[in-house]
Write a protein that holds these residues in place. Sequence first.
Motif, PDB file in Angstrom:
ATOM      1  N   PRO A 143      62.945  32.955  43.517  1.00  0.00           N
ATOM      2  CA  PRO A 143      61.776  32.438  42.791  1.00  0.00           C
ATOM      3  C   PRO A 143      62.117  31.464  41.653  1.00  0.00           C
ATOM      4  CG  PRO A 143      62.342  34.585  41.934  1.00  0.00           C
ATOM      5  CD  PRO A 143      63.320  34.299  43.054  1.00  0.00           C
ATOM      6  N   ARG A 144      63.359  30.975  41.599  1.00  0.00           N
ATOM      7  CA  ARG A 144      63.760  30.138  40.471  1.00  0.00           C
ATOM      8  C   ARG A 144      62.893  28.899  40.330  1.00  0.00           C
ATOM      9  NH1 ARG A 144      69.560  27.363  40.669  1.00  0.00           N
ATOM     10  NH2 ARG A 144      68.476  26.260  42.350  1.00  0.00           N
ATOM     11  N   LEU A 145      62.701  28.146  41.423  1.00  0.00           N
ATOM     12  CA  LEU A 145      61.930  26.911  41.313  1.00  0.00           C
ATOM     13  C   LEU A 145      60.486  27.196  40.926  1.00  0.00           C
ATOM     14  CD1 LEU A 145      61.623  23.880  41.566  1.00  0.00           C
ATOM     15  CD2 LEU A 145      61.230  24.177  44.029  1.00  0.00           C
ATOM     16  N   ALA A 146      59.885  28.225  41.525  1.00  0.00           N
ATOM     17  CA  ALA A 146      58.500  28.567  41.188  1.00  0.00           C
ATOM     18  C   ALA A 146      58.378  28.956  39.725  1.00  0.00           C
ATOM     19  CB  ALA A 146      58.014  29.701  42.086  1.00  0.00           C
ATOM     20  N   ASN A 147      59.339  29.724  39.220  1.00  0.00           N
ATOM     21  CA  ASN A 147      59.298  30.128  37.809  1.00  0.00           C
ATOM     22  C   ASN A 147      59.464  28.927  36.881  1.00  0.00           C
ATOM     23  OD1 ASN A 147      58.964  32.821  38.475  1.00  0.00           O
ATOM     24  ND2 ASN A 147      61.151  33.299  38.374  1.00  0.00           N
ATOM     25  N   CYS A 148      60.395  28.043  37.222  1.00  0.00           N
ATOM     26  CA  CYS A 148      60.610  26.849  36.394  1.00  0.00           C
ATOM     27  C   CYS A 148      59.379  25.938  36.410  1.00  0.00           C
ATOM     28  CB  CYS A 148      61.842  26.083  36.875  1.00  0.00           C
ATOM     29  SG  CYS A 148      63.413  26.885  36.486  1.00  0.00           S
ATOM     30  N   SER A 149      58.740  25.819  37.569  1.00  0.00           N
ATOM     31  CA  SER A 149      57.537  24.990  37.667  1.00  0.00           C
ATOM     32  C   SER A 149      56.410  25.579  36.823  1.00  0.00           C
ATOM     33  CB  SER A 149      57.090  24.884  39.132  1.00  0.00           C
ATOM     34  OG  SER A 149      58.076  24.227  39.910  1.00  0.00           O
ATOM     35  N   ARG A 150      56.286  26.903  36.833  1.00  0.00           N
ATOM     36  CA  ARG A 150      55.247  27.555  36.033  1.00  0.00           C
ATOM     37  C   ARG A 150      55.522  27.356  34.545  1.00  0.00           C
ATOM     38  NH1 ARG A 150      54.121  34.035  35.221  1.00  0.00           N
ATOM     39  NH2 ARG A 150      52.210  33.808  33.989  1.00  0.00           N
ATOM     40  N   ILE A 151      56.788  27.507  34.156  1.00  0.00           N
ATOM     41  CA  ILE A 151      57.142  27.326  32.744  1.00  0.00           C
ATOM     42  C   ILE A 151      56.894  25.888  32.316  1.00  0.00           C
ATOM     43  CG2 ILE A 151      59.095  27.307  31.139  1.00  0.00           C
ATOM     44  CD1 ILE A 151      60.196  29.729  32.689  1.00  0.00           C
ATOM     45  N   ARG A 152      57.256  24.922  33.183  1.00  0.00           N
ATOM     46  CA  ARG A 152      57.035  23.505  32.853  1.00  0.00           C
ATOM     47  C   ARG A 152      55.549  23.218  32.668  1.00  0.00           C
ATOM     48  NH1 ARG A 152      55.542  19.844  31.200  1.00  0.00           N
ATOM     49  NH2 ARG A 152      56.124  17.638  31.342  1.00  0.00           N
ATOM     50  N   ALA A 153      54.719  23.761  33.543  1.00  0.00           N
ATOM     51  CA  ALA A 153      53.277  23.516  33.459  1.00  0.00           C
ATOM     52  C   ALA A 153      52.669  24.138  32.206  1.00  0.00           C
ATOM     53  CB  ALA A 153      52.587  24.067  34.708  1.00  0.00           C
ATOM     54  N   ALA A 154      53.311  25.183  31.664  1.00  0.00           N
ATOM     55  CA  ALA A 154      52.774  25.896  30.506  1.00  0.00           C
ATOM     56  C   ALA A 154      52.817  25.070  29.224  1.00  0.00           C
ATOM     57  CB  ALA A 154      53.532  27.207  30.304  1.00  0.00           C
ATOM     58  N   VAL A 155      53.513  23.943  29.239  1.00  0.00           N
ATOM     59  CA  VAL A 155      53.538  23.071  28.050  1.00  0.00           C
ATOM     60  C   VAL A 155      52.120  22.642  27.674  1.00  0.00           C
ATOM     61  CG1 VAL A 155      54.308  20.806  27.200  1.00  0.00           C
ATOM     62  CG2 VAL A 155      55.883  22.269  28.465  1.00  0.00           C
ATOM     63  N   ALA A 156      51.232  22.601  28.648  1.00  0.00           N
ATOM     64  CA  ALA A 156      49.850  22.203  28.382  1.00  0.00           C
ATOM     65  C   ALA A 156      49.134  23.169  27.436  1.00  0.00           C
ATOM     66  CB  ALA A 156      49.078  22.112  29.704  1.00  0.00           C
ATOM     67  N   PHE A 157      49.657  24.385  27.302  1.00  0.00           N
ATOM     68  CA  PHE A 157      49.026  25.384  26.431  1.00  0.00           C
ATOM     69  C   PHE A 157      49.534  25.334  24.990  1.00  0.00           C
ATOM     70  CE2 PHE A 157      48.685  27.260  30.710  1.00  0.00           C
ATOM     71  CZ  PHE A 157      47.312  27.495  30.762  1.00  0.00           C
ATOM     72  N   LEU A 158      50.426  24.407  24.690  1.00  0.00           N
ATOM     73  CA  LEU A 158      51.001  24.338  23.342  1.00  0.00           C
ATOM     74  C   LEU A 158      50.061  23.590  22.384  1.00  0.00           C
ATOM     75  CD1 LEU A 158      54.780  23.675  24.127  1.00  0.00           C
ATOM     76  CD2 LEU A 158      53.659  25.831  23.546  1.00  0.00           C
ATOM     77  N   THR A 159      48.879  24.140  22.194  1.00  0.00           N
ATOM     78  CA  THR A 159      47.925  23.583  21.241  1.00  0.00           C
ATOM     79  C   THR A 159      48.177  24.209  19.862  1.00  0.00           C
ATOM     80  OG1 THR A 159      46.278  25.312  21.643  1.00  0.00           O
ATOM     81  CG2 THR A 159      46.214  23.367  23.077  1.00  0.00           C
ATOM     82  N   PRO A 160      47.753  23.566  18.784  1.00  0.00           N
ATOM     83  CA  PRO A 160      47.958  24.133  17.442  1.00  0.00           C
ATOM     84  C   PRO A 160      47.407  25.545  17.301  1.00  0.00           C
ATOM     85  CG  PRO A 160      47.299  21.841  17.277  1.00  0.00           C
ATOM     86  CD  PRO A 160      47.170  22.204  18.726  1.00  0.00           C
ATOM     87  N   THR A 161      46.238  25.803  17.861  1.00  0.00           N
ATOM     88  CA  THR A 161      45.631  27.135  17.752  1.00  0.00           C
ATOM     89  C   THR A 161      46.465  28.180  18.477  1.00  0.00           C
ATOM     90  OG1 THR A 161      43.397  26.216  17.604  1.00  0.00           O
ATOM     91  CG2 THR A 161      43.584  28.522  18.255  1.00  0.00           C
ATOM     92  N   ASN A 162      46.857  27.870  19.717  1.00  0.00           N
ATOM     93  CA  ASN A 162      47.656  28.819  20.483  1.00  0.00           C
ATOM     94  C   ASN A 162      49.010  29.066  19.830  1.00  0.00           C
ATOM     95  OD1 ASN A 162      45.612  28.971  22.360  1.00  0.00           O
ATOM     96  ND2 ASN A 162      46.580  27.577  23.825  1.00  0.00           N
ATOM     97  N   LEU A 163      49.630  28.021  19.322  1.00  0.00           N
ATOM     98  CA  LEU A 163      50.937  28.170  18.679  1.00  0.00           C
ATOM     99  C   LEU A 163      50.842  29.037  17.433  1.00  0.00           C
ATOM    100  CD1 LEU A 163      52.437  24.575  19.037  1.00  0.00           C
ATOM    101  CD2 LEU A 163      53.268  26.671  20.101  1.00  0.00           C
ATOM    102  N   SER A 164      49.795  28.876  16.672  1.00  0.00           N
ATOM    103  CA  SER A 164      49.620  29.664  15.458  1.00  0.00           C
ATOM    104  C   SER A 164      49.544  31.151  15.785  1.00  0.00           C
ATOM    105  CB  SER A 164      48.357  29.221  14.720  1.00  0.00           C
ATOM    106  OG  SER A 164      48.129  30.041  13.583  1.00  0.00           O
ATOM    107  N   VAL A 165      48.801  31.494  16.821  1.00  0.00           N
ATOM    108  CA  VAL A 165      48.655  32.891  17.214  1.00  0.00           C
ATOM    109  C   VAL A 165      49.962  33.450  17.751  1.00  0.00           C
ATOM    110  CG1 VAL A 165      47.495  34.474  18.801  1.00  0.00           C
ATOM    111  CG2 VAL A 165      46.189  32.663  17.669  1.00  0.00           C
TER     112      VAL A 165
END
Length: 211
Positions: A143-165
């Motif tokens: 599952p390495r590639l699938a996990n890396c792809s999921r982690i890469r896509a998660a950059v979209a969630f790095l909003t100021p509000t989410n990061l603060s929490v």
Amino acid sequence: MKSMDEIVFRWEVAKVRTQASIRLSYRSCSGWYQSIKCGVQLPFESLLERDLMVLQDIDPEVSAFALKPETLVWVDNGREQRYTPDFQVISRNGRVVYREAMSQRKFYADPNLKGRRLRITDACAARGSSFEIWTETDIRKQPRLANCSRIRAAVAFLTPTNLSVVRTRLVADRPVSLGSLQIALGPNPEFVGALLGLVAIGELRARTHNQ
């Protein structure tokens, strides 16, 4: 054929590739990939090449990588030979590896790269680096590639509000399980996404039980 001692290798800075000079084709599944570690959009000529970029972006052992930065030049039997590896990869310990992304079909048809593979390997070794060819077997291991792809896509969630929490739930320099963090963050999937986004940008490091 000349021996290794008779061959003179030189490395040249590869020709600068601009967006105007790069012709992408939908037939070959080419396009652009926004690299985290390179900080720019990189052109890919196949989905296999793009997948390798994703792996290198997320791999914590990769400090940096560059797309086709150098060209190897040498003369063999009176003919000039030139070869530009797909990637130059620098590991956290400073080790340099040159990598080629290649389909298994193409590799099996020509594993010696038109007779140049030994020369390329020797030239890399002469400067203290190494040469690798990665096919689907290496790049699309699951599952390495699938996990890396999921982690890469998660950059979209790095909003100021989410990061603060998320950052208020982390304890500096202390390992913590993903499960306990999920409980602390609550049911909001964006917070878990931001957690994975921090892994993608290298602020957090994920470890398996075997590490």
